[in-house]
Each structure stands twice: as C-alpha cells, then as structure tokens.
Design an enzyme around this catalytic site. Structure first.
Site, PDB file in Angstrom:
ATOM      1  N   THR A   8      27.466  60.148  40.270  1.00 39.45           N
ATOM      2  CA  THR A   8      27.982  59.046  39.444  1.00 39.45           C
ATOM      3  C   THR A   8      26.814  58.319  38.798  1.00 39.45           C
ATOM      4  O   THR A   8      25.727  58.255  39.368  1.00 39.45           O
ATOM      5  CB  THR A   8      28.827  58.044  40.260  1.00 39.45           C
ATOM      6  OG1 THR A   8      29.311  57.036  39.385  1.00 39.45           O
ATOM      7  CG2 THR A   8      28.049  57.378  41.377  1.00 39.45           C
ATOM      8  N   ASN A  10      27.469  55.204  37.855  1.00 38.75           N
ATOM      9  CA  ASN A  10      27.968  53.837  37.945  1.00 38.75           C
ATOM     10  C   ASN A  10      27.322  53.123  39.149  1.00 38.75           C
ATOM     11  O   ASN A  10      27.576  53.469  40.304  1.00 38.75           O
ATOM     12  CB  ASN A  10      29.495  53.920  38.090  1.00 38.75           C
ATOM     13  CG  ASN A  10      30.149  52.567  38.210  1.00 38.75           C
ATOM     14  OD1 ASN A  10      29.614  51.658  38.812  1.00 38.75           O
ATOM     15  ND2 ASN A  10      31.335  52.465  37.629  1.00 38.75           N
ATOM     16  N   ASP A  70      36.852  61.116  41.639  1.00 39.56           N
ATOM     17  CA  ASP A  70      37.662  60.936  40.441  1.00 39.56           C
ATOM     18  C   ASP A  70      38.782  59.987  40.823  1.00 39.56           C
ATOM     19  O   ASP A  70      39.322  60.083  41.928  1.00 39.56           O
ATOM     20  CB  ASP A  70      38.219  62.270  39.933  1.00 39.56           C
ATOM     21  CG  ASP A  70      38.713  62.120  38.493  1.00 39.56           C
ATOM     22  OD1 ASP A  70      37.962  61.573  37.665  1.00 39.56           O
ATOM     23  OD2 ASP A  70      39.851  62.517  38.198  1.00 39.56           O
ATOM     24  N   PHE A 153      37.391  45.538  37.962  1.00 37.72           N
ATOM     25  CA  PHE A 153      37.175  46.118  36.631  1.00 37.72           C
ATOM     26  C   PHE A 153      38.455  46.837  36.208  1.00 37.72           C
ATOM     27  O   PHE A 153      39.453  46.836  36.942  1.00 37.72           O
ATOM     28  CB  PHE A 153      35.972  47.082  36.651  1.00 37.72           C
ATOM     29  CG  PHE A 153      36.210  48.329  37.478  1.00 37.72           C
ATOM     30  CD1 PHE A 153      36.144  48.292  38.862  1.00 37.72           C
ATOM     31  CD2 PHE A 153      36.541  49.545  36.883  1.00 37.72           C
ATOM     32  CE1 PHE A 153      36.389  49.426  39.629  1.00 37.72           C
ATOM     33  CE2 PHE A 153      36.782  50.690  37.644  1.00 37.72           C
ATOM     34  CZ  PHE A 153      36.696  50.622  39.018  1.00 37.72           C
ATOM     35  N   ASP A 156      42.424  46.409  37.248  1.00 42.36           N
ATOM     36  CA  ASP A 156      42.632  45.451  38.347  1.00 42.36           C
ATOM     37  C   ASP A 156      43.464  44.222  37.950  1.00 42.36           C
ATOM     38  O   ASP A 156      44.316  43.802  38.727  1.00 42.36           O
ATOM     39  CB  ASP A 156      41.272  44.994  38.922  1.00 42.36           C
ATOM     40  CG  ASP A 156      40.682  46.030  39.873  1.00 42.36           C
ATOM     41  OD1 ASP A 156      41.454  46.697  40.577  1.00 42.36           O
ATOM     42  OD2 ASP A 156      39.449  46.164  39.912  1.00 42.36           O
ATOM     43  N   HIS A 181      41.623  52.337  47.336  1.00 45.21           N
ATOM     44  CA  HIS A 181      41.708  53.791  47.298  1.00 45.21           C
ATOM     45  C   HIS A 181      40.332  54.413  47.513  1.00 45.21           C
ATOM     46  O   HIS A 181      40.166  55.340  48.269  1.00 45.21           O
ATOM     47  CB  HIS A 181      42.299  54.216  45.951  1.00 45.21           C
ATOM     48  CG  HIS A 181      41.683  53.517  44.754  1.00 45.21           C
ATOM     49  ND1 HIS A 181      41.541  52.151  44.688  1.00 45.21           N
ATOM     50  CD2 HIS A 181      41.133  53.993  43.607  1.00 45.21           C
ATOM     51  CE1 HIS A 181      40.939  51.834  43.551  1.00 45.21           C
ATOM     52  NE2 HIS A 181      40.681  52.927  42.879  1.00 45.21           N
ATOM     53  N   ARG A 182      39.283  53.842  46.862  1.00 42.79           N
ATOM     54  CA  ARG A 182      37.931  54.424  46.952  1.00 42.79           C
ATOM     55  C   ARG A 182      37.369  54.222  48.365  1.00 42.79           C
ATOM     56  O   ARG A 182      36.786  55.132  48.944  1.00 42.79           O
ATOM     57  CB  ARG A 182      37.015  53.791  45.900  1.00 42.79           C
ATOM     58  CG  ARG A 182      35.735  54.569  45.676  1.00 42.79           C
ATOM     59  CD  ARG A 182      34.993  54.149  44.415  1.00 42.79           C
ATOM     60  NE  ARG A 182      35.777  54.372  43.230  1.00 42.79           N
ATOM     61  CZ  ARG A 182      36.439  53.415  42.570  1.00 42.79           C
ATOM     62  NH1 ARG A 182      36.363  52.165  42.942  1.00 42.79           N
ATOM     63  NH2 ARG A 182      37.167  53.719  41.516  1.00 42.79           N
TER      64      ARG A 182
HETATM   65  P1  IMP Z   1      36.448  57.466  37.041  1.00 40.22           P
HETATM   66  O1  IMP Z   1      36.925  57.811  38.405  1.00 40.22           O
HETATM   67  O2  IMP Z   1      35.086  56.852  37.050  1.00 40.22           O
HETATM   68  O3  IMP Z   1      36.626  58.597  36.078  1.00 40.22           O
HETATM   69  O4  IMP Z   1      37.362  56.262  36.501  1.00 40.22           O
HETATM   70  C1  IMP Z   1      38.704  56.354  36.264  1.00 40.22           C
HETATM   71  C2  IMP Z   1      39.290  55.124  35.645  1.00 40.22           C
HETATM   72  O5  IMP Z   1      40.360  54.703  36.497  1.00 40.22           O
HETATM   73  C3  IMP Z   1      38.401  53.902  35.502  1.00 40.22           C
HETATM   74  O6  IMP Z   1      37.717  53.907  34.295  1.00 40.22           O
HETATM   75  C4  IMP Z   1      39.443  52.777  35.505  1.00 40.22           C
HETATM   76  O7  IMP Z   1      40.067  52.687  34.265  1.00 40.22           O
HETATM   77  C5  IMP Z   1      40.470  53.303  36.505  1.00 40.22           C
HETATM   78  N1  IMP Z   1      40.189  52.818  37.868  1.00 40.22           N
HETATM   79  C6  IMP Z   1      39.771  53.560  38.921  1.00 40.22           C
HETATM   80  N2  IMP Z   1      39.598  52.789  40.015  1.00 40.22           N
HETATM   81  C7  IMP Z   1      39.902  51.537  39.630  1.00 40.22           C
HETATM   82  C8  IMP Z   1      39.885  50.295  40.312  1.00 40.22           C
HETATM   83  O8  IMP Z   1      39.537  50.159  41.491  1.00 40.22           O
HETATM   84  N3  IMP Z   1      40.254  49.214  39.569  1.00 40.22           N
HETATM   85  C9  IMP Z   1      40.623  49.300  38.273  1.00 40.22           C
HETATM   86  N4  IMP Z   1      40.639  50.421  37.581  1.00 40.22           N
HETATM   87  C10 IMP Z   1      40.287  51.552  38.257  1.00 40.22           C
END
Ligand code: IMP
Length: 211
Positions: A8, A10, A70, A153, A156, A181-182
């Site tokens: 990642t 991020n 993901d 973010f 949310d 979830h994460r």
């Molecule tokens: P990725 O897993 O980085 O590809 O992100 C997937 C997308 O899902 C993010 O850009 C958000 O739009 C959304 N998303 C995933 N987890 C969250 C969260 O904990 N809060 C809000 N949006 C989320």
C-alpha cells in the site's frame, strides 16, 4: 522470513497495519520503505481477487512475502454497489462530499430497514513458495440520512452504526480500529501468519533432527 512488505502507498493504513501486526516476529514494511513502486491493474471480480492480484504482483517482483488489502462499501439497496468499485465510483477524482451526497440522494425516502450496508476488507498474503492466505473482515451498519462527522475518510460520514448512535466518521481512530472491517481482517491475518510461522519452525526442527 526476514520481513514482509505491505503493498500500500497509504500512510494512514500503514500506521494501523503496524499497530495491529506489531507482535509478529518479522517487521512489516511499506512499499516506499522497500523502495518499490508499481502500477497494479486491479481487474478482479471480488475483493479477494483484487487483494490476491496486488499481493502476488509485488511478491513476483520482489521474491519476498507480500501482504495486500482490498476494501469497499456494499449497499444492499444498490445491489451491493459501489462494492469493489468504491474508490472508482463516480470517478477517482470526484470528492467524497459529492459521492456521499449522491448515495443519500439514491436512498431518499428508503426506510432504515432497507438501508443496510457493510464495509468489507480482504487481506491477502502471497508467499514466494506460492502459498496464498486470505482473511476477510466486515463492519455492518446502515446508510444514514445526512453527512455527519469529520474523522475517518471516504464513505465514513454516511455510514451509520446503530449500536454506537453515530457514523464511523464520528468514532475516534482507536474505536474505529476496534470495530472496523480492516482491523478485523488484519487481526485474523495476524493469527494465520502466526500459525504458518509456527508450522515452518516445526518443519525446520524436524529437518534438523533428520540430518
Ligand atoms: P482500497 O481498498 O484502498 O482500494 O479502497 C477502497 C475504497 O473503499 C476507499 O477508497 C474508500 O472509498 C472505501 N473505503 C474502504 N474502507 C473504508 C473506510 O474504512 N471508511 C470509508 N471508506 C472506506
């Protein structure tokens, strides 16, 4: 195993990942720390597919064990949208104020019992010997009726948690890590990795005995 790379870019995610995976015996480093950059085509049909594609691509590039995630938001009334397209929904560059308002507009007049939704996160681990491990975590809630909260973010501010009487953008970072979830998927992956490390230790002890 000397270290694991988390695929990642991020930094916010990396902080959470480091906290939760801190008690693993091997350090977890970001792509930046490992000096890797790569464009990954996330063309899978599920969160699992995409997490595995990311982890496997970087593992093949480096020859090291790689973790990737993901995630996204599934809204039942919208047949699971935006789902795996959560980041790309209405265009990657569209602000979340606009995306969140569009979701509220599509659910205008829909009663709470039909506003059910969940955040989903899948973590995949790709090992150089070809082993793939995956873990999945979800956080259940409903789509609220207004944009609320400044923490977090993405989606949310429209994700309402009835048990907490607030949106996930109104939780503190520690509360969100506990429920998210994460957080759940990462804690599950930590257990899978610990089991795997124990097994490899036992295997090498057996091999040493046999020699
Ligand atoms: P990725 O897993 O980085 O590809 O992100 C997937 C997308 O899902 C993010 O850009 C958000 O739009 C959304 N998303 C995933 N987890 C969250 C969260 O904990 N809060 C809000 N949006 C989320």
């Amino acid at each position: 195993m000397e270290r694991m790379i988390f695929a990642t870019g991020n930094e916010g995610k990396m902080r959470e990942i480091r906290m939760i995976l801190a008690d693993l015996e091997v350090p977890v480093v970001s792509m930046k720390e490992a000096g890797i950059s790569a464009e990954i085509n996330e063309n899978g049909k599920s969160f699992e597919d995409n997490a595995i594609i990311k982890a496997r691509t970087i593992m093949e590039l480096t020859g090291e064990p790689v973790l990737a995630d993901d995630s996204g938001l599934e809204i039942d009334y919208l047949d699971g949208a935006p789902g795996i397209y959560s980041a790309r929904y209405m265009g990657e560059d569209t602000s979340y104020d606009i995306k969140n308002q569009a979701i509220l507009d599509q659910l205008e007049g829909v009663p709470d019992e039909k506003r059910t939704a969940r955040f989903v996160c899948v973590i995949a681990c790709a090992m150089p010997d070809g082993t793939i491990l995956t873990s999945r975590g979800t956080m259940e809630g409903i789509i609220g009726h207004e944009i609320r909260g400044k923490n977090g973010f993405g989606y949310d501010p429209v994700f309402y948690l009835p048990d907490c009487c607030c949106t996930s953008a109104e939780l503190s970072p520690d509360q969100k890590n506990d429920l998210s979830h994460r957080g759940k998927a990462l804690r599950l992956m930590r257990e899978l990795l610990k089991e795997r490390m124990e097994e490899s230790k036992e295997e090498s002890q057996e091999e040493n005995k046999a020699e």
